[in-house]
Design an enzyme around this catalytic site. Sequence first.
Site, PDB file in Angstrom:
ATOM      1  N   CYS A  96      11.851  27.737  36.174  1.00  0.00           N
ATOM      2  CA  CYS A  96      12.792  26.843  35.491  1.00  0.00           C
ATOM      3  C   CYS A  96      13.808  27.628  34.674  1.00  0.00           C
ATOM      4  O   CYS A  96      14.987  27.266  34.603  1.00  0.00           O
ATOM      5  CB  CYS A  96      12.034  25.873  34.586  1.00  0.00           C
ATOM      6  SG  CYS A  96      10.941  24.747  35.474  1.00  0.00           S
TER       7      CYS A  96
ATOM      8  N   GLU B 194       8.975  19.429  30.041  1.00  0.00           N
ATOM      9  CA  GLU B 194       9.678  20.683  30.312  1.00  0.00           C
ATOM     10  C   GLU B 194      10.225  20.550  31.726  1.00  0.00           C
ATOM     11  O   GLU B 194       9.470  20.628  32.701  1.00  0.00           O
ATOM     12  CB  GLU B 194       8.730  21.878  30.167  1.00  0.00           C
ATOM     13  CG  GLU B 194       9.441  23.229  30.061  1.00  0.00           C
ATOM     14  CD  GLU B 194       9.808  23.793  31.420  1.00  0.00           C
ATOM     15  OE1 GLU B 194      11.020  23.799  31.743  1.00  0.00           O
ATOM     16  OE2 GLU B 194       8.921  24.231  32.143  1.00  0.00           O
TER      17      GLU B 194
END
Length: 466
Positions: free
Chosen positions: A270, A236
Site C-alpha cells: 500500500c 488502512e
Amino acid sequence: MTINGEAVATDDHFEVINPATEAVVAAAPNARREHVASAVEAAHKAAPSWSATPYEARRDALYAFADRIAEQREALAALLVAEQGKPLASAEAEVKSGIDYVTQLAAIRIDDETLRDSSGQRIMLRHRPLGVVSGITAWNYPIQLAASKLAMAVATGNATIIKPSPYTPLTTLHLGELGRGVFPKGVLNVLSGLDPLGEWIVSHPGIAKVGFTGSGPTGQAIMRSGADNLKRVTLELGGNDAAIVLDDVDVDRVAQALFDSAFENSGQLCNAIKRLYVHESRYYEVVGKLAEIARGKTIGDGMDPATDLGPLQNRNQYERVIGFLDDIRATGGEFVAGGKVPEGPGYFIEPSIVTGVSEGSRIVDEEPFGPILPVLSFSTIDEAVERANRTTFGLGGSVWSSDWQRAESIARRLETGTAWVNQHAALEPSIPSGGAKHSGVGVEYSRLGLLEYTVPQIININCGPG
C-alpha cells in the site's frame, strides 16, 4: 480454524494457489455462518476475564506467542512463499516483522491518566477494552498484518476474531494454532473462508470493531455494513504514493532506495512509491539509473535463491496489472525497462519503468498494485506538490534531497498520513500509521493505534462524604 482455543474442522474447503506455479498448495476450511456465531460467542465469554487480566499477564502471553512464532519461523516462511509468492528472504523478513510487531505492541502500556486531583475532587481518564473485535487482513503481508492486528486487540484486553484473505489463509491459520494454549480459550479465534465470510463478521452485532487492511471499495463496504450498529472501524486502505526528487539529489545514492521503495513485494505494498516526480534537470539521469536496476532484477519462484522479485499474488491482480500495461501502450507511454509478461506458468510481470505518461492516464491516477513505476518530470516545487496532491489517495509520500531541511519543508505540504524524507514506507510498531483522504480511517500501531481498540471512560469522583 481456531475457535475457543480448539481446532475446528469444516466439511467445505477452497483451494489455495501457489502464484509462482499456479499449482494447488492446500485446501483451506471454508467457514459457515455458524462458525462466526461460535467464534463470537466464545470471544464474548472470554472478554470479561481477559479485560480484567493485569497488563503484565497479557503482555507476557503475547511474548510467549511471539516465542512460538520464532520457533516455527522456517516453516512459516516456507508456507508464506507457497501461498503469497514473495522470495524466501522477504518471507523470512516478514516473519521477523510479525514477531517484532507482537512484542513491541505488547510492550506499550495504557495506564489511567489523572486529569484532576484537587481538594475534594479526583477525575481519571481510563481506556476500557471494547470487548470483541475483529481483524480482516490483506494478501500482501498476511503474517505481519494478522500478527499486528491480533496484538493490538489482545494487548488492550479484547478478545478477537481474525479473518485472512482467502488468497493467503494458510499462515494465519497456523498463527491461530500457535495461539492455542497461550491465550485463554476464546481470546484468539481465526476463521478462513470465501465470501460472504467477511460480510458475516462485519455485520455481526456482537463485534464492536473491525480493523481492516485492503482495498478502498471494501473499506467503504465495511463502513456501510457496520453503520447499523455503529461499529467502530480502523481502515488502512489503498494508496497512490508520490515521491518527489529534487534537483540537488545524489542520484547514485538514492536510486536503489527509490527502486526498492517502488518494487518491494513486486509493488504489492500500500505504501509503495507509485508515482515518481523528478526535477527536469535530473530526470533522464534518474530514469536511466532506475531502468538499469530494473533490467538487472530476476523474477521467479520465491524458493529459488536467484529470485529478486516474485509473482503477482493472484490471477485477478495479475490480469488487472496486465490491463495497466495495455493502457500504457495504447496511450503512448514508453517502457524504458520491462513491460513484458513472461510465458509459462505463474503470475509474473517484469519490473517496469514507464515514461511519456501524465495525469489523466490510469497508471498515474490509479493504484496499480504491481511492478510498474511511472516517472514524471516537473519544473517547480509548487508544481510538484500540486500534482502529488492531485489525487483522492493520501496514504504516504516522500521528498528526496541532499538538504533534508529543504525536503522537510516540502514534505509538510503533502496531504498524506505519513510524509517521509529521503526514505519511503519506513514503518515500525512504535510509529502511528494511517491515511488521509480515501486512504483510511484512524491509525494503527503505536499507543495511538492501541487506543483505537478502547473506549475512553471518565471516572469523576467527589471525594467528600456521600
